[in-house]
Design a protein around this motif. Structure first.
Motif, PDB file in Angstrom:
ATOM      1  N   ALA A 203      -7.888 -13.126  -9.099  1.00  0.00           N
ATOM      2  CA  ALA A 203      -7.331 -12.415 -10.265  1.00  0.00           C
ATOM      3  C   ALA A 203      -8.397 -11.341 -10.634  1.00  0.00           C
ATOM      4  CB  ALA A 203      -6.818 -13.236 -11.424  1.00  0.00           C
ATOM      5  N   ALA A 204      -9.510 -11.198 -10.197  1.00  0.00           N
ATOM      6  CA  ALA A 204     -10.815 -10.477 -10.646  1.00  0.00           C
ATOM      7  C   ALA A 204     -10.239  -8.781 -10.148  1.00  0.00           C
ATOM      8  CB  ALA A 204     -12.082 -10.903 -10.171  1.00  0.00           C
ATOM      9  N   ASP A 205     -11.070  -8.103 -10.701  1.00  0.00           N
ATOM     10  CA  ASP A 205     -10.840  -6.753 -10.702  1.00  0.00           C
ATOM     11  C   ASP A 205     -11.596  -6.163  -9.212  1.00  0.00           C
ATOM     12  OD1 ASP A 205      -9.826  -6.444 -12.888  1.00  0.00           O
ATOM     13  OD2 ASP A 205     -11.618  -5.785 -14.024  1.00  0.00           O
ATOM     14  N   VAL A 206     -12.284  -7.066  -8.676  1.00  0.00           N
ATOM     15  CA  VAL A 206     -12.772  -6.761  -7.304  1.00  0.00           C
ATOM     16  C   VAL A 206     -11.779  -6.655  -6.154  1.00  0.00           C
ATOM     17  CG1 VAL A 206     -14.988  -7.099  -7.902  1.00  0.00           C
ATOM     18  CG2 VAL A 206     -13.802  -8.891  -7.062  1.00  0.00           C
ATOM     19  N   THR A 207     -10.394  -7.780  -6.463  1.00  0.00           N
ATOM     20  CA  THR A 207      -9.771  -7.777  -5.379  1.00  0.00           C
ATOM     21  C   THR A 207      -8.582  -6.781  -5.383  1.00  0.00           C
ATOM     22  OG1 THR A 207      -9.983 -10.098  -5.525  1.00  0.00           O
ATOM     23  CG2 THR A 207      -8.028  -9.434  -4.399  1.00  0.00           C
ATOM     24  N   PRO A 208      -8.473  -5.781  -4.418  1.00  0.00           N
ATOM     25  CA  PRO A 208      -7.323  -4.768  -4.346  1.00  0.00           C
ATOM     26  C   PRO A 208      -6.013  -5.483  -4.545  1.00  0.00           C
ATOM     27  CG  PRO A 208      -8.664  -4.738  -2.267  1.00  0.00           C
ATOM     28  CD  PRO A 208      -9.170  -6.242  -2.778  1.00  0.00           C
ATOM     29  N   TRP A 209      -5.274  -4.491  -5.278  1.00  0.00           N
ATOM     30  CA  TRP A 209      -3.862  -5.075  -5.688  1.00  0.00           C
ATOM     31  C   TRP A 209      -2.996  -5.091  -4.387  1.00  0.00           C
ATOM     32  CZ3 TRP A 209      -1.941  -6.433  -9.928  1.00  0.00           C
ATOM     33  CH2 TRP A 209      -2.777  -6.213 -11.218  1.00  0.00           C
ATOM     34  N   SER A 210      -3.161  -4.622  -3.323  1.00  0.00           N
ATOM     35  CA  SER A 210      -2.461  -5.047  -2.097  1.00  0.00           C
ATOM     36  C   SER A 210      -2.743  -6.301  -1.879  1.00  0.00           C
ATOM     37  CB  SER A 210      -2.896  -3.907  -0.866  1.00  0.00           C
ATOM     38  OG  SER A 210      -4.203  -4.303  -0.695  1.00  0.00           O
ATOM     39  N   VAL A 211      -3.813  -6.819  -1.727  1.00  0.00           N
ATOM     40  CA  VAL A 211      -4.126  -8.292  -1.482  1.00  0.00           C
ATOM     41  C   VAL A 211      -3.697  -9.236  -2.384  1.00  0.00           C
ATOM     42  CG1 VAL A 211      -6.064  -9.912  -0.949  1.00  0.00           C
ATOM     43  CG2 VAL A 211      -6.430  -7.386  -0.280  1.00  0.00           C
ATOM     44  N   LYS A 212      -3.666  -8.653  -3.668  1.00  0.00           N
ATOM     45  CA  LYS A 212      -3.082  -9.634  -4.655  1.00  0.00           C
ATOM     46  C   LYS A 212      -1.455  -9.901  -4.546  1.00  0.00           C
ATOM     47  CE  LYS A 212      -6.419  -8.480  -8.552  1.00  0.00           C
ATOM     48  NZ  LYS A 212      -6.710  -7.626  -9.550  1.00  0.00           N
ATOM     49  N   LEU A 213      -1.073  -8.729  -4.302  1.00  0.00           N
ATOM     50  CA  LEU A 213       0.531  -8.880  -4.059  1.00  0.00           C
ATOM     51  C   LEU A 213       0.865  -9.613  -2.726  1.00  0.00           C
ATOM     52  CD1 LEU A 213       1.473  -5.009  -4.977  1.00  0.00           C
ATOM     53  CD2 LEU A 213       1.955  -7.165  -6.349  1.00  0.00           C
ATOM     54  N   ALA A 214       0.205  -9.379  -1.591  1.00  0.00           N
ATOM     55  CA  ALA A 214       0.468 -10.063  -0.474  1.00  0.00           C
ATOM     56  C   ALA A 214       0.186 -11.602  -0.621  1.00  0.00           C
ATOM     57  CB  ALA A 214      -0.543  -9.447   0.677  1.00  0.00           C
ATOM     58  N   VAL A 215      -0.930 -11.947  -1.164  1.00  0.00           N
ATOM     59  CA  VAL A 215      -0.991 -13.380  -1.603  1.00  0.00           C
ATOM     60  C   VAL A 215      -0.054 -14.113  -2.494  1.00  0.00           C
ATOM     61  CG1 VAL A 215      -2.681 -15.300  -2.298  1.00  0.00           C
ATOM     62  CG2 VAL A 215      -3.556 -13.052  -0.909  1.00  0.00           C
ATOM     63  N   LEU A 216       0.342 -13.193  -3.424  1.00  0.00           N
ATOM     64  CA  LEU A 216       1.455 -13.628  -4.500  1.00  0.00           C
ATOM     65  C   LEU A 216       2.800 -13.987  -3.726  1.00  0.00           C
ATOM     66  CD1 LEU A 216       2.068 -14.405  -7.337  1.00  0.00           C
ATOM     67  CD2 LEU A 216       2.315 -12.130  -7.851  1.00  0.00           C
TER      68      LEU A 216
END
Length: 709
Positions: free
Chosen positions: A194-207
């Motif tokens: 959830a931190a800002d250092v993680t790209p949104w593409s990675v966040k969406l893929a993991v979610l």
């Protein structure tokens, strides 16, 4: 000086030694005589006869010969690579099918993606609740021995229950530490994600992966999230047991062990979209017998008949059978597209792809030094099959067309732009038949003129034989190949006026024109002796018989004995198996289906052919339409009252060779009788034969003129 022989001191004297040898021989003779019942004196006087040696001879079955090194090195068990990798047509078709299948599956899932999202949203919370319950149950060890503790409680056994509960607590003591560590790790990973250092593409893929995983864990087992896009066809895999069962169902073989799979070639293997088995039948049973019993064979295999294809092995003994079983009925398979549909050119003197066999392998066709016949009942696909041949020739810029459709349905109208003026006709009327007859006379004239020209160029080194080749055709525009299809040719052959003359012309053309670059393509739906004269069909090399009702039509179209050799066009269903036929004359006899070209595709191909030619050449030098009555009066000798047909035919051929060079006395008689003139017995030159009288010719001409007026 001579030396004395060396002697051994222990040897007896020579005289004594000789006496011992004689005595030993005498004792042996006495024993032999006693064995034969003879006295010693008789034995001495008897002649000594040496019996002839008894010759035993070699065994009837010679021992197995050990193969030499060359034979071992030449042995091959089968192709190393599958056929679709080595054949460019099948490779192209396989890639096309793979791309089409991938596009279909991807497209289907994209369209159903909203449904998938709804399912994930519905099942993910249930999966989370189920996961939490499972983790909590494992951590507290409640799910381990609960049934034993419940049994102790039911029996009112507190001691056993306490022992089991203490065991549960010992298990839970370390599991809480594991669950806690896993919870802290998961929480830390979630905070990092959830931190800002993680790209949104990675966040969406993991979610997305987490939600899908929870949804799969929470869904019922009988309700998958993704829709099924592949439905595998149900088929029976060909095995040795099934092969024997099917062949025995024909009633030709009584014992399964009599059906042998020959070593090296008999292994059941994958072959195209099906399986191939090669078997040796028992003595007295040949492969043609099994081919004839194809319905029983398919019944024994419990498969549709167009899924079972027995065949005779070429260049093998008659009892070797090739059985190919498709994964699904061939009629349900989609043919590969014609390789020349989108581009490319052909060569009249080289083969091109005509269609495909039941295993979807490309089958070639060749035009030079050949003529073609397509015969079959209405609805069998004669026009469809012949159009593929003509479409292939449209892509050779050297080929000239002369097309006559005597059915008049317009099946060949697309080829009209490729025909010079006067060499195209479509209709069932008398005028179209007359023009087709004129075209045959023109082809006869071409046969007369082409021979000397080809001989001239062959002497110049353009060909080693006096036959047309591409080098000569490119050198002289007058020698370009001619393809002349005639649809419903029986209308021309059975015509009461010009039929016999047309038959004689076609017979001469198929005999002479094949080496001169003239290729007749004849099509008929009437298969009898009158519609297919033996003089025409016996000289046609490539013959294709489509769906017909009996063996009679099969032998008339393909040649005597074709049905006995395994040709079975009778098994094609009229109106359903359009384009399927049995072909002879090019390669082994085989079942072939012409590539499917609809009217729009043929029109596009013909447009490409016109562009390759840069337009169509000028009109052909066709003979003018003639009236046989006027021509007979022109060659009649005034002093004659009557004349024989053979004399009149010779005079017409000498005076008007462009129109009557192929006319026979019988054909001339038919032509004149069609004008209302009777054939009579005429006495001329001291003999009486069939002919006509000048008075009858004049009366018929006057009647014609009065009717026209």
């Amino acid at each position: 000086m001579t030396s004395d022989p060396i002697t051994n001191p222990t040897d007896p004297p020579p005289d004594e030694k000789a006496a011992r040898i004689v005595d030993l021989a005498q004792r042996r003779a006495d024993r032999a005589a006693a064995a034969q019942g003879l006295s010693a004196a008789d034995a001495t006087d008897a002649e000594t006869v040496t019996p002839d040696p008894v010759v035993v001879g070699g065994p009837v079955d010679p021992p197995e010969r050990r193969p030499d090194l060359a034979e071992v090195l030449d042995r091959r068990s089968g192709p190393v690579l599958p056929l679709w990798l080595t054949d460019r047509y099948q490779r192209r078709d396989m890639l096309r099918r793979a791309a089409s299948a991938a596009g279909y599956h991807v497209g289907t899932h994209v369209v159903l993606s909203p449904v998938y999202a709804g399912k994930v949203a519905w099942y993910a919370p249930q999966g989370a609740a189920r996961l939490f319950s499972r983790v909590l149950g494992w951590t507290s060890a409640e799910t381990g021995n609960w049934h034993l503790r419940q049994d102790a409680a039911n029996r009112n056994d507190p001691k056993t229950w306490l022992d089991l509960d203490r065991h549960r607590m010992r298990q839970a003591s370390w599991r809480w530490w594991v669950t806690g560590a896993a919870t802290l790790t998961t929480g830390g990973g979630g905070m990092l994600l959830a931190a800002d250092v993680t790209p949104w593409s990675v966040k969406l893929a993991v979610l997305a992966a987490g939600l899908v995983g929870l949804a799969r864990y929470g869904r019922p087992l009988d309700k998958p999230i993704l829709a099924r896009t592949v439905v595998r066809p149900i088929y029976r895999k060909l095995t040795a047991e099934l092969t024997r069962k099917g062949i025995m169902a024909t009633g030709l073989v009584k014992r399964p062990e009599d059906i042998v799979f020959p070593a090296g070639v008999g292994e059941i293997r994958r072959d195209g979209p099906g399986y191939l088995a090669i078997v040796d039948l028992p003595d007295g049973v040949i492969a043609v017998d099994v081919v004839e019993e194809r319905p029983k064979l398919a019944g024994g295999l419990r498969l549709p008949m167009d899924q079972v294809w027995p065949d005779v092995m070429p260049r093998e003994h008659p009892s070797r059978l090739a059985l190919w079983v498709a994964d699904r009925p061939v009629s349900a398979m989609k043919q590969p597209p014609w390789p020349l549909l989108r581009g490319g050119q052909t060569d009249y003197f080289k083969p091109f792809v005509y269609g495909f066999d039941p295993r979807m392998r490309p089958v070639e066709y060749r035009m030079d030094e050949r003529n073609s016949l397509f015969a079959g009942f209405p609805g069998s696909g004669k026009s469809l099959s012949a159009r593929v041949v003509l479409a292939g020739m449209a892509l050779d810029p050297l080929v000239q067309f002369a097309v006559f459709d005597l059915a008049g349905r317009g099946d060949f109208d697309a080829f009209e732009p490729l025909c010079p003026p006067g060499l195209f006709g479509s209709g069932a009327d008398e005028g179209t038949k007359a023009n087709a007859y004129r075209m045959l006379m023109w082809l006869l004239k071409e046969c007369d003129e082409r021979g000397p020209r080809i001989k001239h160029y062959a002497k110049q080194g353009l060909n080693t034989e006096n036959k047309l080749n591409r080098a000569i055709a490119e050198k002289d525009a007058r020698l370009r190949p001619i393809v002349a299809p005639i649809d419903e040719v029986q209308e021309l052959i059975t015509d009461p006026e010009i039929g016999k003359s047309a038959t004689a012309a076609m017979t001469s053309i198929v005999k002479r024109g094949r080496a001169l670059g003239i290729h007749l393509v004849l099509m008929t739906q009437r298969i009898d002796n009158q519609s297919l004269p033996k003089g025409v069909t016996s000289n046609i090399a490539i013959r294709t018989c489509l769906a017909v009702p009996s063996h009679v039509e099969t032998d008339l179209a393909l040649g005597t004995g074709a049905y006995r050799q395994g040709a079975r066009p009778t098994q094609f269903e009229i109106g359903v198996d359009a384009g399927w036929g049995v072909r002879v004359g090019y390669g082994q006899m085989s079942a072939v289906r012409a590539a499917y070209l609809d009217r729009a595709a043929v029109e596009r191909i013909c447009a490409r052919g016109v562009a390759l030619r840069g337009g169509v050449t000028g009109p052909a030098d066709l003979p003018a339409a003639r009236d046989v009555l006027d021509d007979l009066r022109a060659v009649w000798v005034p002093a004659e009252r009557g004349q024989h047909w053979d004399t009149l035919a010779g005079r017409l051929a000498d005076r008007f060779p462009e129109a009557y060079s192929a006319v026979t006395p019988e054909a001339l008689s038919a032509l004149v009788r069609g004008k209302g003139v009777e054939s009579r017995n005429v006495k001329s030159g001291g003999s009486t034969r069939k002919g006509t009288y000048l008075a009858d010719i004049t009366a018929a001409a006057q009647q014609r003129d009065s009717d026209a007026g």
